[in-house]
Scaffold this motif. Structure first.
Motif, mmCIF file in Angstrom:
data_model
loop_
_atom_site.group_PDB
_atom_site.id
_atom_site.type_symbol
_atom_site.label_atom_id
_atom_site.label_comp_id
_atom_site.label_asym_id
_atom_site.label_seq_id
_atom_site.Cartn_x
_atom_site.Cartn_y
_atom_site.Cartn_z
ATOM 1 N N LEU A 216 1.902 11.152 13.824
ATOM 2 C CA LEU A 216 1.791 10.006 12.932
ATOM 3 C C LEU A 216 0.889 10.351 11.749
ATOM 4 O O LEU A 216 -0.215 10.887 11.926
ATOM 5 C CB LEU A 216 1.215 8.802 13.671
ATOM 6 N N ILE A 217 1.357 10.040 10.546
ATOM 7 C CA ILE A 217 0.561 10.232 9.337
ATOM 8 C C ILE A 217 -0.291 8.991 9.124
ATOM 9 O O ILE A 217 0.231 7.886 8.962
ATOM 10 C CB ILE A 217 1.470 10.475 8.123
ATOM 11 N N LEU A 218 -1.620 9.171 9.138
ATOM 12 C CA LEU A 218 -2.548 8.054 9.028
ATOM 13 C C LEU A 218 -3.604 8.359 7.968
ATOM 14 O O LEU A 218 -3.932 9.527 7.732
ATOM 15 C CB LEU A 218 -3.249 7.809 10.381
ATOM 16 N N PRO A 219 -4.160 7.314 7.344
ATOM 17 C CA PRO A 219 -5.262 7.559 6.406
ATOM 18 C C PRO A 219 -6.482 8.094 7.155
ATOM 19 O O PRO A 219 -6.689 7.785 8.333
ATOM 20 C CB PRO A 219 -5.530 6.169 5.815
ATOM 21 N N ARG A 220 -7.293 8.874 6.465
ATOM 22 C CA ARG A 220 -8.464 9.470 7.114
ATOM 23 C C ARG A 220 -9.461 8.407 7.571
ATOM 24 O O ARG A 220 -10.279 8.640 8.460
ATOM 25 C CB ARG A 220 -9.141 10.449 6.165
ATOM 26 N N THR A 221 -9.402 7.235 6.960
ATOM 27 C CA THR A 221 -10.332 6.152 7.311
ATOM 28 C C THR A 221 -9.820 5.317 8.471
ATOM 29 O O THR A 221 -10.459 4.355 8.867
ATOM 30 C CB THR A 221 -10.549 5.236 6.102
ATOM 31 N N GLU B 118 0.804 -1.210 0.000
ATOM 32 C CA GLU B 118 0.000 0.000 0.000
ATOM 33 C C GLU B 118 0.846 1.275 0.000
ATOM 34 O O GLU B 118 0.308 2.379 0.103
ATOM 35 C CB GLU B 118 -0.922 0.024 1.231
ATOM 36 N N TRP B 119 2.181 1.129 -0.116
ATOM 37 C CA TRP B 119 3.040 2.303 0.064
ATOM 38 C C TRP B 119 2.813 3.369 -1.016
ATOM 39 O O TRP B 119 2.880 4.566 -0.735
ATOM 40 C CB TRP B 119 4.514 1.902 0.132
ATOM 41 N N GLN B 120 2.568 2.940 -2.254
ATOM 42 C CA GLN B 120 2.391 3.932 -3.325
ATOM 43 C C GLN B 120 1.138 4.764 -3.084
ATOM 44 O O GLN B 120 1.150 5.997 -3.250
ATOM 45 C CB GLN B 120 2.311 3.224 -4.683
ATOM 46 N N GLU B 121 0.060 4.121 -2.677
ATOM 47 C CA GLU B 121 -1.172 4.843 -2.347
ATOM 48 C C GLU B 121 -0.941 5.796 -1.178
ATOM 49 O O GLU B 121 -1.437 6.930 -1.178
ATOM 50 C CB GLU B 121 -2.274 3.842 -1.996
ATOM 51 N N ALA B 122 -0.162 5.343 -0.182
ATOM 52 C CA ALA B 122 0.127 6.187 0.977
ATOM 53 C C ALA B 122 0.961 7.402 0.589
ATOM 54 O O ALA B 122 0.745 8.513 1.094
ATOM 55 C CB ALA B 122 0.848 5.365 2.052
ATOM 56 N N ILE B 123 1.915 7.209 -0.328
ATOM 57 C CA ILE B 123 2.742 8.332 -0.796
ATOM 58 C C ILE B 123 1.888 9.337 -1.561
ATOM 59 O O ILE B 123 2.034 10.563 -1.408
ATOM 60 C CB ILE B 123 3.897 7.816 -1.680
ATOM 61 N N ASP B 124 0.963 8.833 -2.379
ATOM 62 C CA ASP B 124 0.066 9.735 -3.115
ATOM 63 C C ASP B 124 -0.764 10.581 -2.150
ATOM 64 O O ASP B 124 -0.951 11.789 -2.366
ATOM 65 C CB ASP B 124 -0.861 8.928 -4.028
ATOM 66 N N ARG B 125 -1.261 9.946 -1.088
ATOM 67 C CA ARG B 125 -2.034 10.692 -0.088
ATOM 68 C C ARG B 125 -1.162 11.728 0.605
ATOM 69 O O ARG B 125 -1.592 12.854 0.881
ATOM 70 C CB ARG B 125 -2.634 9.743 0.950
ATOM 71 N N LEU B 126 0.082 11.350 0.885
ATOM 72 C CA LEU B 126 1.006 12.269 1.546
ATOM 73 C C LEU B 126 1.257 13.498 0.685
ATOM 74 O O LEU B 126 1.190 14.640 1.161
ATOM 75 C CB LEU B 126 2.331 11.544 1.838
ATOM 76 N N LEU B 127 1.535 13.298 -0.588
ATOM 77 C CA LEU B 127 1.868 14.407 -1.475
ATOM 78 C C LEU B 127 0.663 15.295 -1.776
ATOM 79 O O LEU B 127 0.811 16.495 -2.013
ATOM 80 C CB LEU B 127 2.461 13.868 -2.774
ATOM 81 N N ASP C 277 -3.942 14.371 1.491
ATOM 82 C CA ASP C 277 -5.144 13.620 1.844
ATOM 83 C C ASP C 277 -4.842 12.616 2.963
ATOM 84 O O ASP C 277 -4.824 11.400 2.751
ATOM 85 C CB ASP C 277 -5.685 12.897 0.607
ATOM 86 N N TYR C 278 -4.561 13.125 4.129
ATOM 87 C CA TYR C 278 -4.266 12.266 5.274
ATOM 88 C C TYR C 278 -4.562 13.043 6.551
ATOM 89 O O TYR C 278 -4.802 14.246 6.531
ATOM 90 C CB TYR C 278 -2.796 11.822 5.260
ATOM 91 N N GLN C 279 -4.552 12.324 7.674
ATOM 92 C CA GLN C 279 -4.701 12.975 8.969
ATOM 93 C C GLN C 279 -3.412 12.801 9.764
ATOM 94 O O GLN C 279 -2.690 11.810 9.595
ATOM 95 C CB GLN C 279 -5.872 12.378 9.761
ATOM 96 N N VAL C 280 -3.110 13.780 10.599
ATOM 97 C CA VAL C 280 -1.970 13.679 11.507
ATOM 98 C C VAL C 280 -2.513 13.455 12.912
ATOM 99 O O VAL C 280 -3.269 14.271 13.430
ATOM 100 C CB VAL C 280 -1.107 14.957 11.471
ATOM 101 N N GLU C 281 -2.154 12.328 13.481
ATOM 102 C CA GLU C 281 -2.590 12.008 14.838
ATOM 103 C C GLU C 281 -1.417 12.220 15.785
ATOM 104 O O GLU C 281 -0.380 11.576 15.647
ATOM 105 C CB GLU C 281 -3.077 10.557 14.914
ATOM 106 N N GLU C 282 -1.574 13.123 16.723
ATOM 107 C CA GLU C 282 -0.503 13.415 17.670
ATOM 108 C C GLU C 282 -0.541 12.415 18.823
ATOM 109 O O GLU C 282 -1.593 12.194 19.422
ATOM 110 C CB GLU C 282 -0.625 14.844 18.199
#
Length: 282
Positions: free
Chosen positions: A261-266, A100-109, A112-117
């Motif tokens: 932490l960078i996490l998907p919104r879901t 899933e790393w490519q999808e995660a990189i696309d979200r990062l760039l 489209d992600y959430q940052v959880e402290e």
């Protein structure tokens, strides 16, 4: 955007993933910095992890939870968000799977992600001769006896008030994130990562009524070794270790820094528990 990549080279396939990820990021117009010399690409800068976190906008970790913990001890104080790609085993905090790393990189760039402290702990180890040691950890601070040592006595105070003198094999002081690590194995509670607290869990206590206790994140914990035992150690996130004697004092409190932490919104903490701990499996 600058992205730093931290890798554990010993893991099978890690270098191949690093090469593919670096090329993918470059095609997206992203500057890449790595912490290892395994790449033969002159356009990719190589530097130490300590310097890397100071130069990038985000860090990607290729490895397991151990590599992630090592990176977070640096990225947390630097205020840099971290994305974990799991190349190891359980992967509680390296939640992105290798496919899933490519999808995660696309979200990062694309943002489209959430940052959880996540809360961190600050531990200060003071001794009579050597310089004091100050460490910021994401998971836990653990005091444990050596393999041949007898049971140890640990005096624990909270804000100067005695909690107990534990007779045990050791003691775990854990963050909510670390509650699913050594703390869980020792019978401590699972704590939601957004609950502001510190968990104190004795390891194999001599008295069965000495149970784990959950403290406020505003409280300061002081620990001294009462028994005359030399074979005792304090470890930070299971990676940094120091001798702990009756001449030392250990102080643990909530850190001023937080791991991002960078996490998907879901992302759902309870689905992680069901997957990683096999909840609901008969």
């Amino acid at each position: 955007m600058k992205v730093g990549i931290i890798i554990k080279p010993g893991i099978k396939g890690a270098v191949g993933v690093l090469e593919d990820m670096a090329q993918y990021l470059k095609r997206k117009g992203t500057e890449v910095i790595v912490d290892t010399h395994v790449l033969k690409d002159p356009d990719v800068m190589v530097t130490s992890r300590k310097d890397l976190v100071r130069q990038v906008d985000a860090v990607v970790v290729l490895g397991g939870d151990g590599t992630m913990l090592s990176a977070c001890r640096l990225a947390g104080p630097a205020g840099v968000p971290v994305l974990g790609v799991n190349l190891g085993g359980l992967g509680f905090i390296t939640e992105t799977k290798i496919n899933e790393w490519q999808e995660a990189i696309d979200r990062l760039l694309s943002g489209d992600y959430q940052v959880e402290e996540r809360m961190m702990l600050e531990a200060l180890l003071e001794g009579p001769e050597e310089e004091s040691v100050r460490v910021h950890v994401l998971n836990d601070v653990v005091i444990t006896k050596g393999a041949l040592a007898r049971i140890i006595d640990l005096e624990v105070l909270v804000d100067g008030t005695l909690i107990n003198t534990y007779k045990a094999d050791g003691l775990i002081i854990s963050t909510p994130t670390g509650s699913t690590a050594y703390n869980l194995s020792a019978g401590g509670p699972i704590v939601h990562p957004q609950v502001p607290c510190i968990v104190v869990t004795p390891i194999c206590p001599h008295t069965l009524t000495n149970r784990p206790i959950v403290l406020s994140d505003s409280e300061v914990i002081s620990i001294r070794l009462i028994s005359k035992t030399e074979d005792v150690f304090v470890t930070f996130d299971g990676q940094l270790g120091y001798a702990f004697t009756d001449s030392h004092k250990l102080t643990v409190r909530a850190s001023e820094f937080r791991t991002k932490l960078i996490l998907p919104r879901t992302r759902d903490f309870f689905s992680v528990l069901r997957e990683k701990l096999n909840w609901g499996v008969r």
